[in-house]
Design an enzyme around this catalytic site. Structure first.
Site, mmCIF file in Angstrom:
data_model
loop_
_atom_site.group_PDB
_atom_site.id
_atom_site.type_symbol
_atom_site.label_atom_id
_atom_site.label_comp_id
_atom_site.label_asym_id
_atom_site.label_seq_id
_atom_site.Cartn_x
_atom_site.Cartn_y
_atom_site.Cartn_z
ATOM 1 N N ASN A 6 2.265 13.903 23.601
ATOM 2 C CA ASN A 6 2.293 13.614 25.028
ATOM 3 C C ASN A 6 3.689 13.263 25.530
ATOM 4 O O ASN A 6 3.985 13.406 26.711
ATOM 5 C CB ASN A 6 1.316 12.455 25.288
ATOM 6 C CG ASN A 6 1.603 11.719 26.568
ATOM 7 O OD1 ASN A 6 1.271 12.186 27.642
ATOM 8 N ND2 ASN A 6 2.248 10.554 26.464
ATOM 9 N N TYR A 12 12.523 21.257 32.973
ATOM 10 C CA TYR A 12 11.294 20.553 32.577
ATOM 11 C C TYR A 12 10.121 21.538 32.558
ATOM 12 O O TYR A 12 9.383 21.622 31.569
ATOM 13 C CB TYR A 12 11.024 19.417 33.575
ATOM 14 C CG TYR A 12 9.692 18.738 33.392
ATOM 15 C CD1 TYR A 12 9.522 17.761 32.419
ATOM 16 C CD2 TYR A 12 8.592 19.064 34.196
ATOM 17 C CE1 TYR A 12 8.294 17.133 32.244
ATOM 18 C CE2 TYR A 12 7.368 18.446 34.029
ATOM 19 C CZ TYR A 12 7.225 17.481 33.057
ATOM 20 O OH TYR A 12 6.011 16.870 32.885
ATOM 21 N N LYS A 19 7.825 22.943 29.324
ATOM 22 C CA LYS A 19 6.363 22.866 29.274
ATOM 23 C C LYS A 19 5.763 24.263 29.094
ATOM 24 O O LYS A 19 4.708 24.416 28.476
ATOM 25 C CB LYS A 19 5.830 22.191 30.538
ATOM 26 C CG LYS A 19 6.231 20.720 30.660
ATOM 27 C CD LYS A 19 5.656 19.883 29.519
ATOM 28 C CE LYS A 19 5.802 18.380 29.759
ATOM 29 N NZ LYS A 19 5.226 17.576 28.655
#
Lengths: 236, 246
Positions: A82, A145, A149
Site C-alpha cells: 500500500n 505518480y 501506479k
C-alpha cells in the site's frame, strides 16, 4: 491458526485504517518510513513493525525479510503493498529526483517486495494485493505518480496469470482519499477535498475488493464520496 | 538543419527510426549504450541508460546538442521468464532504461526548452493486455504509456505534442532473444514498417499509434476482454518459455 498479514505504508492513511480493521483478528507486520518509536502510539497494540524506506527498494525488501525472520514467520496469508508517494506539479517542471523517488517507492519497491514475499505467500496459499490509484490511466497534475501506479497495474496483470494456482494477485485502484498524502504531495484539492473519502471508508472498500477476489477493482470516487457525505450530513 | 533526438538508435527499431530520420533530412543524435556505424549527420552519444549517474552526467551534453524538433524515447530492454527467476538487479535496470530514463529525459528537455515540437514514447502492445512472462517489462511499458497520456495536455501548453506508440512484436535481435522457442519470426513486423508508422504519427501530433492491422486488432481485443487476452498471452508465451533471459 490466526492469519498473518503484512501491510506496507501502515503508519497513516489507508494503510493505518486497514491495520486497525484487521488488528483484532490477525497477526500484523506493518511497515513505514519512520522509526518504530515515532509511530508506536498510533499503531494497533500488538502489531509488529519494521522501518522500511521504499525509496531504497532493495534495502526495504531486505528489512521486511529480516522482520519476517525475526518474527519466525514462514508464511503470509496476505500482503497488502500500500505504501506510496507522489508529487502534484506541472510535469514540465518535475525534477529527475522526484521522478526517481516516485518510481522507486511506488513500483520498484513493490517489485522487490513481491519477489521477497513469494515463498512466504506460497507457503500459505496466500494473496498479494497491490494498491494502485484511479489515476493509473494517466493524470496531468501528477504524471509520474499516475505512471508508477500504471506500472503496478501492469505488474499485477502479469503476475495474476504467472502465479495462478500458487498465490492470488489482485490490484485495487482507490479514488481520492483524505489521507494527508495530498498535503505531502503539495496538492491543495480545494473545496472538492471535503468530498474525499475517509481512509476508513476506503480501507473498507479495499477489503471488500480483496474478498471479491476480482482484479483489477476500481473503487469509483462518486459512489463512496456520496456515501461519506451523506453519513457526515446525517451526523450533524 | 532539423534535428532529432533518439534513444537506442544503434539497433532494432531504433536503427530503423534513425535511418528514416536521416532519409528525411534530419540530423540525428542517438543515445545508446553501444556506439553505432558512423554516418554523416548522425552523432552517437554513448551512455548506459540504466545508470542514473551516467544519465545525469550525459544529459547536459545532450541538451546542449539541441534544440530538437522531435525526441523519440525508444531505448528499451526486456527480461523474460518467471518473475521470481529474474534477479532483482536486472529488474531494476530494466525499470531504469524503459521507464525512469525516458521520463527524466522528457522533463529535462522540457525544462531546457530543448524540444520544440514533438515527443514520442515507445511503449508496447502489452499495454492493452498483460504480459505474463515479462512482468517487469510490462510494468515499465505501462509506466511510459500512462505518463505519455498524462503529459499530453500540459506539454501541449508548451507547444510540444506527445505521441504514445504501442508496437507489437518487431523483427529484431532483441525479440529473437526473448521469444519462446519455436516462435515464428516471420510474423513479427519489419522494423522499417513500424518506424514509418511511428514517425508519421509523431510528426502528425497523433495521440496513439499501433503499427499494423494485426496489432490494432489485438489491442482492441485486449481492451474489450483484458482477462481473456492476458490468459491467451500466458498460453502463447509464459507457458512456452523454457528459461529466464535478461
Amino acid at each position: 491458526m490466526r492469519s498473518r498479514l503484512l501491510i506496507t505504508g501502515a503508519t497513516a492513511g489507508i494503510g493505518l485504517a486497514m491495520a486497525r480493521r484487521r488488528a483484532a483478528g490477525a497477526d500484523l507486520l506493518l511497515t513505514g518510513r519512520q522509526e518504530h518509536a515515532a509511530v508506536r502510539d498510533r499503531l494497533p497494540p500488538g502489531a509488529a513493525y519494521v522501518a522500511a524506506d521504499q525509496s531504497s527498494p532493495e534495502a526495504a525488501a531486505g528489512a521486511v525479510r529480516g522482520a519476517l525472520d525475526r518474527l519466525g514467520w514462514d508464511r503470509l496469508d496476505l500482503a497488502v503493498l500500500n505504501a506510496g508517494a507522489g508529487h502534484a506539479l506541472d510535469p514540465a517542471t518535475e525534477s529527475a529526483q522526484s521522478i526517481r523517488v516516485t518510481l522507486d517507492v511506488n513500483l520498484a519497491a513493490a517489485i522487490a517486495l513481491a519477489q521477497t514475499l513469494l515463498p512466504f505467500l506460497e507457503n500459505a496459499s496466500g494473496k498479494l494485493v497491490l494498491v494502485g490509484s484511479t489515476a493509473h490511466r494517466g493524470a496531468p497534475g501528477f504524471a509520474s505518480y499516475a505512471a508508477s501506479k500504471a506500472g503496478l497495474d501492469g505488474l499485477a496483470r502479469a503476475l495474476r496469470e504467472e502465479w495462478r494456482g500458487r498465490v492470488a494477485v489482485q490490484i485495487v485502484h482507490p479514488g481520492p482519499t483524505a489521507t494527508g498524502m495530498h498535503e505531502k504531495a503539495g496538492h491543495d484539492p480545494g473545496p472538492i477535498g471535503r468530498m474525499f473519502a475517509r481512509p476508513e471508508t476506503t480501507a473498507a472498500r479495499i477489503e471488500a475488493a480483496i474478498a471479491s477476489g476480482r482484479s483489477p477493482v476500481t473503487i469509483p470516487f462518486a459512489r463512496y464520496a456520496a456515501a461519506d457525505s451523506l453519513t457526515t450530513w446525517m451526523k450533524r | 538543419m532539423k534535428r532529432a533526438l533518439l534513444t537506442g538508435g544503434s539497433n532494432g527499431l531504433g536503427r530503423a527510426l534513425a535511418d528514416l530520420l536521416l532519409q528525411r533530412g534530419y540530423q540525428v543524435v542517438s543515445v545508446d549504450r553501444s556506439g553505432g556505424a558512423a554516418q554523416p549527420a548522425m552523432l552517437h552519444v554513448t551512455c548506459d541508460l540504466a545508470d542514473r549517474h551516467a544519465v545525469d552526467r550525459t544529459l547536459p551534453a545532450i541538451l546542449a546538442a539541441g534544440p530538437y524538433e522531435l525526441a523519440i524515447f525508444n531505448a528499451g530492454a526486456s527480461a523474460t521468464g518467471r518473475f521470481e527467476d529474474i534477479p532483482l538487479d536486472a529488474c531494476l535496470r530494466l525499470l531504469a532504461v524503459n521507464a525512469e530514463t525516458p521520463l527524466v529525459f522528457a522533463t529535462a528537455l522540457m525544462q531546457a526548452g530543448a524540444v520544440e515540437r514533438h515527443l514520442c514514447f515507445i511503449s508496447s502492445l502489452s499495454h492493452f493486455t498483460g504480459y505474463p512472462g515479462a512482468a517487469v517489462y510490462a510494468a515499465s511499458k505501462d509506466v511510459v504509456a500512462a505518463y505519455a497520456k498524462g503529459v499530453r495536455k500540459p506539454f501541449a501548453a508548451h507547444g510540444v505534442s506527445v505521441t504514445l506508440a504501442c508496437p507489437g512484436p518487431i523483427r529484431t535481435a532483441q525479440a529473437e532473444r526473448h521469444a519462446p522457442p519455436g516462435a515464428d519470426a516471420a510474423r513479427r513486423m519489419p522494423p522499417e514498417q513500424a518506424a514509418r508508422a511511428i514517425l508519421d504519427a509523431t510528426l502528425g501530433h497523433r495521440r496513439l499509434v499501433i503499427p499494423g492491422a494485426g496489432p490494432k486488432l489485438f489491442a482492441l481485443a485486449g481492451w474489450l476482454f483484458p482477462a481473456f487476452v492476458t490468459r491467451q498471452m500466458k498460453r502463447l508465451i509464459f507457458d512456452r518459455l523454457d528459461e529466464a533471459v535478461w
